[in-house]
Structures are given as structure tokens and as C-alpha cells.
Design a protein around this motif. Sequence first.
Motif, PDB file in Angstrom:
ATOM      1  N   ILE A   7       0.965  -1.529   0.174  1.00  0.00           N
ATOM      2  CA  ILE A   7       0.036  -0.287   0.245  1.00  0.00           C
ATOM      3  C   ILE A   7       0.571   1.423   0.259  1.00  0.00           C
ATOM      4  N   LYS A   8       0.596   1.918  -1.180  1.00  0.00           N
ATOM      5  CA  LYS A   8       0.822   3.574  -1.139  1.00  0.00           C
ATOM      6  C   LYS A   8       0.721   4.560  -1.960  1.00  0.00           C
ATOM      7  N   PRO A   9       0.302   5.853  -1.545  1.00  0.00           N
ATOM      8  CA  PRO A   9      -0.595   6.752  -1.975  1.00  0.00           C
ATOM      9  C   PRO A   9      -0.548   6.329  -3.001  1.00  0.00           C
ATOM     10  N   TYR A  16      -4.101   4.537  -9.074  1.00  0.00           N
ATOM     11  CA  TYR A  16      -5.123   4.174  -8.955  1.00  0.00           C
ATOM     12  C   TYR A  16      -5.749   3.518 -10.044  1.00  0.00           C
ATOM     13  N   GLU A  17      -5.108   2.491 -11.152  1.00  0.00           N
ATOM     14  CA  GLU A  17      -5.365   1.552 -11.613  1.00  0.00           C
ATOM     15  C   GLU A  17      -5.461   0.049 -10.567  1.00  0.00           C
ATOM     16  N   GLN A  48      -9.985   9.345  -1.477  1.00  0.00           N
ATOM     17  CA  GLN A  48      -8.770  10.565  -1.314  1.00  0.00           C
ATOM     18  C   GLN A  48      -8.206  11.031  -2.817  1.00  0.00           C
ATOM     19  N   TYR A  49      -8.240  10.345  -3.344  1.00  0.00           N
ATOM     20  CA  TYR A  49      -7.590  10.742  -4.988  1.00  0.00           C
ATOM     21  C   TYR A  49      -9.078  10.737  -5.712  1.00  0.00           C
ATOM     22  N   GLN A  52      -9.860  14.763  -5.254  1.00  0.00           N
ATOM     23  CA  GLN A  52      -9.252  15.135  -5.725  1.00  0.00           C
ATOM     24  C   GLN A  52      -8.735  15.570  -6.893  1.00  0.00           C
ATOM     25  N   GLN A  53      -8.742  13.965  -8.112  1.00  0.00           N
ATOM     26  CA  GLN A  53      -8.650  14.126  -9.672  1.00  0.00           C
ATOM     27  C   GLN A  53      -9.724  13.923 -10.309  1.00  0.00           C
ATOM     28  N   PHE A  54     -11.143  14.356  -9.260  1.00  0.00           N
ATOM     29  CA  PHE A  54     -12.866  14.608  -9.744  1.00  0.00           C
ATOM     30  C   PHE A  54     -13.592  14.800  -8.737  1.00  0.00           C
ATOM     31  N   PRO A  55     -13.545  16.422  -8.837  1.00  0.00           N
ATOM     32  CA  PRO A  55     -13.981  16.875  -7.723  1.00  0.00           C
ATOM     33  C   PRO A  55     -15.038  17.013  -8.354  1.00  0.00           C
ATOM     34  N   ILE A  56     -16.694  17.378  -6.957  1.00  0.00           N
ATOM     35  CA  ILE A  56     -17.586  17.577  -7.300  1.00  0.00           C
ATOM     36  C   ILE A  56     -17.707  18.885  -6.814  1.00  0.00           C
ATOM     37  N   ALA A  57     -19.360  19.351  -7.813  1.00  0.00           N
ATOM     38  CA  ALA A  57     -18.950  21.318  -7.542  1.00  0.00           C
ATOM     39  C   ALA A  57     -20.522  20.537  -6.561  1.00  0.00           C
TER      40      ALA A  57
END
Length: 126
Positions: A7-9, A16-17, A48-49, A52-57
Amino acid sequence: MQTTYAIKPIKTEADYEAAMEQLEKLWDAKPGTPEADQLEVLGILIDQYEAQQFPIAAPDAVEAVLFYMEQNGLDRAELGKLLGSRSRASEFLNHKTSLSLTQIRKLNEAWNIPADVLIQPVRESA
């Protein structure tokens, strides 16, 4: 089940994949096992990823109020009572004006619509 995945960031799409693949492998882990712990940590990292990558307004304030009204069988007259007048409700619902702080508080307290949604400036109607 295997516990060989380190496990890593998650910093890249490839990370991610790989994390998603491992998550699928661990999906049926029994609670209290090392695999279940790994599943939980992976879920947190993936969440968390994605945030950050796909924020929902946040939803538009008018759309949020209209949705609440529809879901609860409320009409514009009831919104007018809450906001102080029918014309004030109409101006807000037609994207002509934002809500005042007092109106935001009233909607938040009476209808539990989150203040952070209501405080946004009114977007121009399409």
C-alpha cells in the motif's frame, strides 16, 4: 488471500488502476483479517485520490432548493413564507438574486439544506 500488495499513496493514474485492481481482489475479505484492513486503507486512499482528481461541484443553490421542495411536496408559496415574501422567493428561484444570510439560516434550520450550498452566488439561468 494475498497480502503482497504494498500500500502506497496514489499519485498517478497507473497507481489508481493498480489500487482499484487490488481493491477488487480484496473485496470479499473477512472482517478482522489483515486483508480487510488492507481493503479499508485502499478504500480511503482511492477515495482521497478521486476527490482530488474528480471533484464534484456543490449544486446550484436554486437547484438544491427546488429539489428539496419537489422531494417534500412543497410549493413556491411555502418558500415565500420562509423567505419573507413570494416576490423574494420568485427572484431567488429565477436566479435574479442571492439569498441573504438570514434567509440562508432560515432554510438551513427549517429544511436542513446545507448552508455551504445556499451561500453560493446565484448562477445565471441557462
